[in-house]
Scaffold this motif. Structure first.
Motif, short mmCIF file in Angstrom:
data_model
loop_
_atom_site.label_atom_id
_atom_site.label_comp_id
_atom_site.label_asym_id
_atom_site.label_seq_id
_atom_site.Cartn_x
_atom_site.Cartn_y
_atom_site.Cartn_z
N PRO A 468 0.82 -1.21 0.00
CA PRO A 468 0.00 0.00 0.00
C PRO A 468 0.85 1.27 0.00
O PRO A 468 1.86 1.34 0.69
CB PRO A 468 -0.79 -0.09 1.31
N LEU A 469 0.45 2.22 -0.83
CA LEU A 469 1.14 3.52 -0.84
C LEU A 469 0.45 4.49 0.12
O LEU A 469 0.93 5.58 0.36
CB LEU A 469 1.14 4.12 -2.25
N ASN A 470 -0.73 4.09 0.66
CA ASN A 470 -1.51 4.92 1.59
C ASN A 470 -1.83 6.27 0.94
O ASN A 470 -1.72 7.31 1.57
CB ASN A 470 -0.77 5.12 2.92
N TYR A 492 10.74 0.24 -6.60
CA TYR A 492 10.10 1.52 -6.93
C TYR A 492 10.69 2.62 -6.07
O TYR A 492 11.30 2.37 -5.02
CB TYR A 492 8.58 1.44 -6.74
C1 NAG Z 1 1.52 2.34 4.17
O1 NAG Z 1 1.10 2.01 5.47
C2 NAG Z 1 1.52 0.73 5.92
C3 NAG Z 1 0.86 0.45 7.26
O2 NAG Z 1 1.06 1.55 8.12
C4 NAG Z 1 3.06 0.73 6.00
O3 NAG Z 1 3.51 -0.55 6.39
C5 NAG Z 1 3.62 1.06 4.62
O4 NAG Z 1 5.04 1.17 4.71
C6 NAG Z 1 3.06 2.37 4.11
N1 NAG Z 1 3.50 2.57 2.77
C7 NAG Z 1 4.26 3.60 2.39
C8 NAG Z 1 4.69 3.65 0.95
O5 NAG Z 1 4.64 4.46 3.14
#
Ligand code: NAG
Ligand code: NAG
Ligand code: NAG
Ligand code: NAG
Ligand code: NAG
Ligand code: NAG
Ligand code: NAG
Length: 563
Positions: A468-470, A492
């Protein structure tokens, strides 16, 4: 690597002048790196042209040009219009095979075959055709020949002016034992206008694995020569030759065949293997050379497929001697191969750079070069097809030209609209519809927002992972493929941040044929987007790439396949 270098030192004393030493200067093989099999060469004044096979890729049959035999530029393609090459549903490694180049009565000719499919139900055999051109750039529609077979070659007898089609053809439709056949042809509309007959079956025991193929006919002094490949394109591949006082034979085999055969030193010994399918030519200064295909084996596998090599030819008793009778080694220790400068494409020209290919004959628009609002970039027009289908996905691909390089591509900003788990855009280390290793952007399956994903395919097994990129928008997302001789990595980065490497796989995954299949191509790097079975949603964003970049590093590949 150090122990390899020592072995190399010892063996070098056993194999004097073992690299492909030039008449005057060292040759850096492969001369055209990246998969470029079945090279046919033609000298035109001070220029040299090489045409190679292109299989299921579009446009078909690349033609390279050089003035020094060392630097080769992509000059043109022979098949650029759908009327010339129909590749619909074509599986990997079928398609446009083994061109031959000739200059006859002031016109250039390329003759080749299209292998539309291997499907035994379809019962279509490859049939030969040729196209002509005044300038090696703009090629005519095809003229179809009568015989079926592969590796056709047009030769005009300089004495009688008759034009012959030489071709690898089966003895009959049942036994399928192949040999070289010939007929005189009418160049204008194709038919045989002389007897169609078997002329040479080569030097190996004549059974169905002998495969005498790739005929190339030429005349030197009072002799006509018939140069062929034998043993199939893998380990047993070699070049052999016969001569005659007439273009119609009878043919007498060279007592010193094969002319070149690295497999004679063991299939796991030298890095360079499968040496064969040669064409010979004479420089203006009277020196002779041969171009031929060969693989660079890395631990027994060649991810770059069959590349184009060059070696010297000398004459003894009117028979050619390739590379002083020595095997082909990669390294000329006195002068390492220069590292090419990086490749960068910002998609800012009016046409896509000709080094990018599509899969199969395109019949709908799959990309454009202007964005809504007019600014430049590679806009993909995703359709229902993915890289795994035998159709035309929204994808452009470049050949992997170094065993030690990085391929990276930056997405145009993705914002707004619906970009769900079915929509994908990314880059791929691509070998075939059955073997491609992808990293891209998709809508997350388990949560809202966007995810980076990787999907790898090995021997029928697929592995998928999401990160997830959130975020629901991304800007400056770059995907990276780091290709090294033994391993590829996918990663990436966002903006100027460092690369996060997500997965890796052995380079053999880019070379091993799936069960009951074979691979004649080599690795490519692809930019792609797909609706994966559904049309791209009406409200989904415009997607594409801002730039693509390749960086090359030193290729320290040993002469012996010892890793
Ligand atoms: C997105 O959130 C998850 C859970 O907090 C984390 O593990 C992940 O590193 C995050 N992704 C990015 C690209 O920051
Ligand atoms: C290219 O060749 C075709 C077929 O011979 C001809 O119709 C066309 O005018 C040529 N185009 C150019 C730009 O020379
Ligand atoms: C090549 O082999 C075929 C099949 O055995 C045979 O019919 C043909 O005569 C042979 N050709 C020559 C030139 O020996
Ligand atoms: C053809 O002959 C070669 C050499 O004798 C042999 O290795 C090969 O197995 C034979 N192939 C077939 C199909 O009989
Ligand atoms: C490779 O081939 C050379 C030449 O035939 C031979 O001297 C050498 O022993 C071989 N090396 C191996 C590891 O088989
Ligand atoms: C690929 O899978 C098949 C079974 O589906 C197996 O027989 C074969 O050995 C595998 N090949 C490799 C290179 O792992
Ligand atoms: C590939 O390039 C890297 C970076 O320059 C270098 O460290 C490495 O030795 C190279 N590998 C080979 C096999 O040449």
């Amino acid at each position: 690597m150090h122990s390899t270098m020592k072995i190399l030192h010892v063996l070098a004393t056993l194999l004097p002048a073992a690299w492909c030493a030039g008449h005057g200067h060292a040759i850096h093989n492969p001369i055209i790196p990246g998969w470029n099999p079945d090279p046919a060469v033609l000298r035109v004044g001070d220029e040299y042209f090489i045409a190679t096979s292109s299989m299921e890729y579009w446009p078909g049959i690349p033609i390279y040009r050089s003035t020094d035999l060392e630097n080769w530029e992509l000059y043109s393609h022979a098949f650029t219009r759908p009327e010339q090459l129909q590749l619909y549903g074509t599986p990997t490694s079928a398609g446009a095979w083994a061109p031959s180049l000739s200059h006859i009565d002031g016109k250039f000719y390329i003759t080749a075959v299209t292998r539309w499919t291997y499907d035994p139900v379809a019962k279509v055999w490859p049939r030969a055709f040729w196209v002509s051109s005044p300038d090696l750039k703009n090629w005519s529609d095809p003229t179809w020949a009568d015989p079926w077979g592969i590796d056709p070659d047009l030769f005009q007898d300089p004495v009688t002016k008759k034009v012959y089609l030489n071709i690898m053809a089966p003895n009959n439709n049942v036994d399928r034992i192949w040999g070289i056949s010939q007929c005189e042809v009418d160049l204008r509309n194709g038919p045989c206008i002389g007897e169609y007959r078997s002329i040479w079956n080569g030097t190996l025991p004549h059974n169905s694995t002998a495969r005498p193929e790739g005929p190339k006919m030429f005349k030197r002094g009072s002799w006509y020569y018939l140069l062929i490949a034998e043993g199939g394109t893998d380990e047993l591949h070699r070049a052999t030759i016969a001569r005659s006082k007439s273009a119609e034979g009878p043919w007498e085999a060279n007592p010193n065949n094969p002319l070149i055969y690295n497999g004679a030193y063991g299939f796991t010994n030298l890095t360079v293997q499968s040496t064969g399918h040669a064409t010979m030519f004479e420089t203006k200064g009277g020196d002779w050379y041969a171009v031929f295909l060969a693989r660079r084996n890395i631990n027994g596998k060649s991810p770059l497929g069959r590349e184009t090599f060059l070696c010297t030819v000398d004459w003894k008793d009117d028979w050619p001697v390739f590379n002083n009778g020595e095997p082909i080694l990669l390294n000329d220790a006195s002068e390492p191969k220069p590292i090419p400068s990086p490749f960068m494409d910002t998609f800012s020209k009016s046409k896509l750079d000709s080094s990018w290919y599509q899969l199969r004959t395109p019949y709908t628009e799959t990309y454009s070069l202007s964005r809504r609002g007019g600014s430049k970039g590679l806009i993909l027009r995703p359709n229902v097809f993915s890289l795994s289908e035998r159709d035309v996905p929204a994808a452009v691909l470049r050949k992997q030209t170094s065993l030690n390089m990085t391929f990276s591509a930056t997405l145009l900003p993705v914002k707004g609209g619906s970009f769900g788990p079915r929509q994908t855009i990314g880059i791929s280390a691509y070998l075939s519809e059955l073997q491609h290793q992808d990293i891209g952007l998709t809508g997350c399956a388990e949560q809202s927002g966007l995810c980076v994903y990787t999907t790898t395919l090995n021997n029928g097994t697929s592995e998928h992972a999401e990160y997830p990129l959130n975020a629901t928008k991304v800007q400056g997302l770059t995907f990276h493929i780091r290709a090294e001789p033994l391993e590829y990595r996918l990663g990436y980065s966002l903006g100027k941040s460092t690369v996060t490497w997500l997965t890796s796989f052995p380079s053999s995954w880019m070379a091993i044929a799936p069960p009951n299949w074979f691979v004649f191509d080599g690795a490519m790097f692809s930019l792609f987007a797909s609706g994966n079975g559904e049309p791209w949603p009406m409200n989904a964003p415009e997607v594409g790439f801002e730039k693509a970049k390749e960086v090359y590093y030193q290729e320290d590949i040993p002469d012996y396949d010892d890793w």
